[in-house]
Motif scaffolding. Structure first.
Motif, mmCIF file in Angstrom:
data_model
loop_
_atom_site.group_PDB
_atom_site.id
_atom_site.type_symbol
_atom_site.label_atom_id
_atom_site.label_comp_id
_atom_site.label_asym_id
_atom_site.label_seq_id
_atom_site.Cartn_x
_atom_site.Cartn_y
_atom_site.Cartn_z
ATOM 1 N N GLY A 57 0.770 -1.229 0.000
ATOM 2 C CA GLY A 57 0.000 0.000 0.000
ATOM 3 C C GLY A 57 0.799 1.277 0.000
ATOM 4 N N GLY A 58 2.116 1.189 0.073
ATOM 5 C CA GLY A 58 2.899 2.408 0.039
ATOM 6 C C GLY A 58 2.892 3.042 -1.341
ATOM 7 N N GLY A 59 3.490 4.237 -1.438
ATOM 8 C CA GLY A 59 3.541 4.892 -2.729
ATOM 9 C C GLY A 59 3.835 6.358 -2.598
ATOM 10 N N LEU A 60 3.618 7.070 -3.701
ATOM 11 C CA LEU A 60 3.850 8.514 -3.778
ATOM 12 C C LEU A 60 2.520 9.232 -3.778
ATOM 13 C CD1 LEU A 60 5.694 10.984 -4.328
ATOM 14 C CD2 LEU A 60 5.480 10.450 -6.773
ATOM 15 N N VAL A 61 2.405 10.240 -2.937
ATOM 16 C CA VAL A 61 1.163 10.997 -2.833
ATOM 17 C C VAL A 61 1.500 12.456 -2.575
ATOM 18 C CG1 VAL A 61 0.909 10.574 -0.354
ATOM 19 C CG2 VAL A 61 -1.125 11.023 -1.752
ATOM 20 N N GLN A 62 0.635 13.344 -3.010
ATOM 21 C CA GLN A 62 0.828 14.754 -2.739
ATOM 22 C C GLN A 62 0.403 15.098 -1.326
ATOM 23 O OE1 GLN A 62 -1.271 16.894 -5.847
ATOM 24 N NE2 GLN A 62 0.594 17.042 -7.066
ATOM 25 N N ALA A 63 0.962 16.164 -0.799
ATOM 26 C CA ALA A 63 0.582 16.625 0.533
ATOM 27 C C ALA A 63 -0.925 16.864 0.580
ATOM 28 C CB ALA A 63 1.328 17.904 0.888
ATOM 29 N N THR A 84 -3.553 4.062 2.302
ATOM 30 C CA THR A 84 -3.851 3.020 3.267
ATOM 31 C C THR A 84 -2.811 1.920 3.141
ATOM 32 O OG1 THR A 84 -6.225 3.456 3.160
ATOM 33 C CG2 THR A 84 -5.538 1.352 4.085
ATOM 34 N N LEU A 85 -2.165 1.619 4.242
ATOM 35 C CA LEU A 85 -1.199 0.528 4.309
ATOM 36 C C LEU A 85 -1.888 -0.709 4.879
ATOM 37 C CD1 LEU A 85 1.943 2.338 5.781
ATOM 38 C CD2 LEU A 85 1.202 2.163 3.397
ATOM 39 N N SER A 86 -1.467 -1.863 4.390
ATOM 40 C CA SER A 86 -1.976 -3.138 4.890
ATOM 41 C C SER A 86 -0.810 -4.035 5.263
ATOM 42 C CB SER A 86 -2.821 -3.841 3.830
ATOM 43 O OG SER A 86 -3.899 -3.048 3.409
ATOM 44 N N CYS A 87 -1.034 -4.900 6.236
ATOM 45 C CA CYS A 87 -0.018 -5.862 6.647
ATOM 46 C C CYS A 87 -0.714 -7.155 7.037
ATOM 47 C CB CYS A 87 0.790 -5.319 7.816
ATOM 48 S SG CYS A 87 1.931 -6.515 8.564
ATOM 49 N N VAL A 88 -0.271 -8.235 6.433
ATOM 50 C CA VAL A 88 -0.835 -9.548 6.730
ATOM 51 C C VAL A 88 0.210 -10.401 7.428
ATOM 52 C CG1 VAL A 88 -1.857 -11.631 5.777
ATOM 53 C CG2 VAL A 88 -2.341 -9.427 4.736
ATOM 54 N N ALA A 89 -0.185 -11.023 8.513
ATOM 55 C CA ALA A 89 0.688 -11.949 9.235
ATOM 56 C C ALA A 89 0.361 -13.379 8.825
ATOM 57 C CB ALA A 89 0.511 -11.790 10.735
ATOM 58 N N GLU A 119 9.091 -10.914 18.620
ATOM 59 C CA GLU A 119 8.767 -9.675 17.928
ATOM 60 C C GLU A 119 9.144 -9.839 16.470
ATOM 61 O OE1 GLU A 119 10.980 -6.229 19.095
ATOM 62 O OE2 GLU A 119 9.451 -4.855 18.343
ATOM 63 N N TYR A 120 8.253 -9.461 15.593
ATOM 64 C CA TYR A 120 8.456 -9.677 14.166
ATOM 65 C C TYR A 120 8.296 -8.366 13.403
ATOM 66 C CZ TYR A 120 7.843 -14.458 15.709
ATOM 67 O OH TYR A 120 7.975 -15.650 16.374
ATOM 68 N N TRP A 121 9.025 -8.282 12.280
ATOM 69 C CA TRP A 121 9.000 -7.082 11.448
ATOM 70 C C TRP A 121 8.755 -7.466 9.989
ATOM 71 C CZ3 TRP A 121 9.289 -2.268 13.531
ATOM 72 C CH2 TRP A 121 9.783 -2.154 14.830
ATOM 73 N N GLY A 122 8.043 -6.588 9.294
ATOM 74 C CA GLY A 122 7.923 -6.727 7.856
ATOM 75 C C GLY A 122 9.122 -6.120 7.157
ATOM 76 N N GLN A 123 9.111 -6.200 5.829
ATOM 77 C CA GLN A 123 10.259 -5.727 5.060
ATOM 78 C C GLN A 123 10.225 -4.224 4.834
ATOM 79 O OE1 GLN A 123 7.590 -7.046 3.764
ATOM 80 N NE2 GLN A 123 7.073 -5.798 1.985
ATOM 81 N N GLY A 124 9.089 -3.603 5.095
ATOM 82 C CA GLY A 124 8.956 -2.162 4.930
ATOM 83 C C GLY A 124 8.342 -1.776 3.599
ATOM 84 N N THR A 125 7.612 -0.672 3.622
ATOM 85 C CA THR A 125 7.028 -0.126 2.395
ATOM 86 C C THR A 125 7.242 1.389 2.397
ATOM 87 O OG1 THR A 125 5.022 -0.033 1.012
ATOM 88 C CG2 THR A 125 4.694 0.128 3.398
ATOM 89 N N GLN A 126 7.668 1.912 1.264
ATOM 90 C CA GLN A 126 8.025 3.332 1.175
ATOM 91 C C GLN A 126 6.778 4.187 1.002
ATOM 92 O OE1 GLN A 126 11.239 4.930 1.213
ATOM 93 N NE2 GLN A 126 9.959 6.769 1.325
ATOM 94 N N VAL A 127 6.707 5.236 1.791
ATOM 95 C CA VAL A 127 5.670 6.267 1.636
ATOM 96 C C VAL A 127 6.387 7.589 1.383
ATOM 97 C CG1 VAL A 127 3.856 7.575 2.782
ATOM 98 C CG2 VAL A 127 3.979 5.092 3.082
ATOM 99 N N THR A 128 6.066 8.209 0.272
ATOM 100 C CA THR A 128 6.676 9.486 -0.087
ATOM 101 C C THR A 128 5.581 10.512 -0.297
ATOM 102 O OG1 THR A 128 8.532 8.362 -1.167
ATOM 103 C CG2 THR A 128 8.207 10.689 -1.679
ATOM 104 N N VAL A 129 5.683 11.623 0.425
ATOM 105 C CA VAL A 129 4.690 12.688 0.338
ATOM 106 C C VAL A 129 5.378 13.915 -0.262
ATOM 107 C CG1 VAL A 129 2.995 14.061 1.562
ATOM 108 C CG2 VAL A 129 3.565 11.769 2.389
ATOM 109 N N SER A 130 4.899 14.347 -1.404
ATOM 110 C CA SER A 130 5.488 15.499 -2.075
ATOM 111 C C SER A 130 4.761 16.781 -1.675
ATOM 112 C CB SER A 130 5.426 15.314 -3.588
ATOM 113 O OG SER A 130 4.086 15.248 -4.025
ATOM 114 N N SER A 131 5.513 17.861 -1.641
ATOM 115 C CA SER A 131 4.919 19.144 -1.219
ATOM 116 C C SER A 131 4.372 19.914 -2.415
ATOM 117 C CB SER A 131 5.969 19.986 -0.505
ATOM 118 O OG SER A 131 7.081 20.183 -1.337
#
Length: 120
Positions: free
Chosen positions: A8-14, A19-24, A108-120
């Motif tokens: 669910g990550g991605g590039l979005v304007q300010a 919406t991010l999702s995570c499944v275990a 304790e477990y971690w996901g690999q991460g998803t990038q969220v970038t917000v442009s101004s």
């Protein structure tokens, strides 16, 4: 072992929303909590929001009123609805979980991460 996969990550304007999702998945006996952390370049990883099995939530002050965490316990999924995004929200977002893989062993477990970038 428990695996966490984010999406669910991605590039979005300010001012926009994501919406991010995570499944275990994997060897899950019981999930204690699921949540989200983020790490911006040059900064330490920080808590964004968590939700425990009883429904209790915790949010970072910087996201209160803008982000909402929710869980689908039956599907071992956690969501992060992010509204009114700001450039300062730009980071890699990581799913986090405390879970039992059997009645006596938890981790304790971690996901690999998803990038969220917000442009101004």
């Amino acid at each position: 072992q428990v695996q966490l996969v984010e999406s669910g990550g991605g590039l979005v304007q300010a001012g926009g929303s994501l919406t991010l999702s995570c499944v275990a998945s994997g060897s899950i006996y019981r999930i204690v909590s699921m949540g989200w952390y983020r790490q911006a370049p040059g900064k330490q990883r920080e808590l964004v929001a968590t939700k425990n099995a009883g429904g209790g939530t915790d949010y970072a002050e910087s996201v209160k009123g803008r982000f909402t965490i929710s869980r689908n316990n039956a599907e071992n999924t956690v969501y992060l609805q992010m509204n009114n995004l700001e450039p300062e929200d730009t980071a890699v977002y990581y799913c986090n979980s405390y879970a039992y893989s059997d009645p006596f062993q938890w981790g304790e477990y971690w996901g690999q991460g998803t990038q969220v970038t917000v442009s101004s």
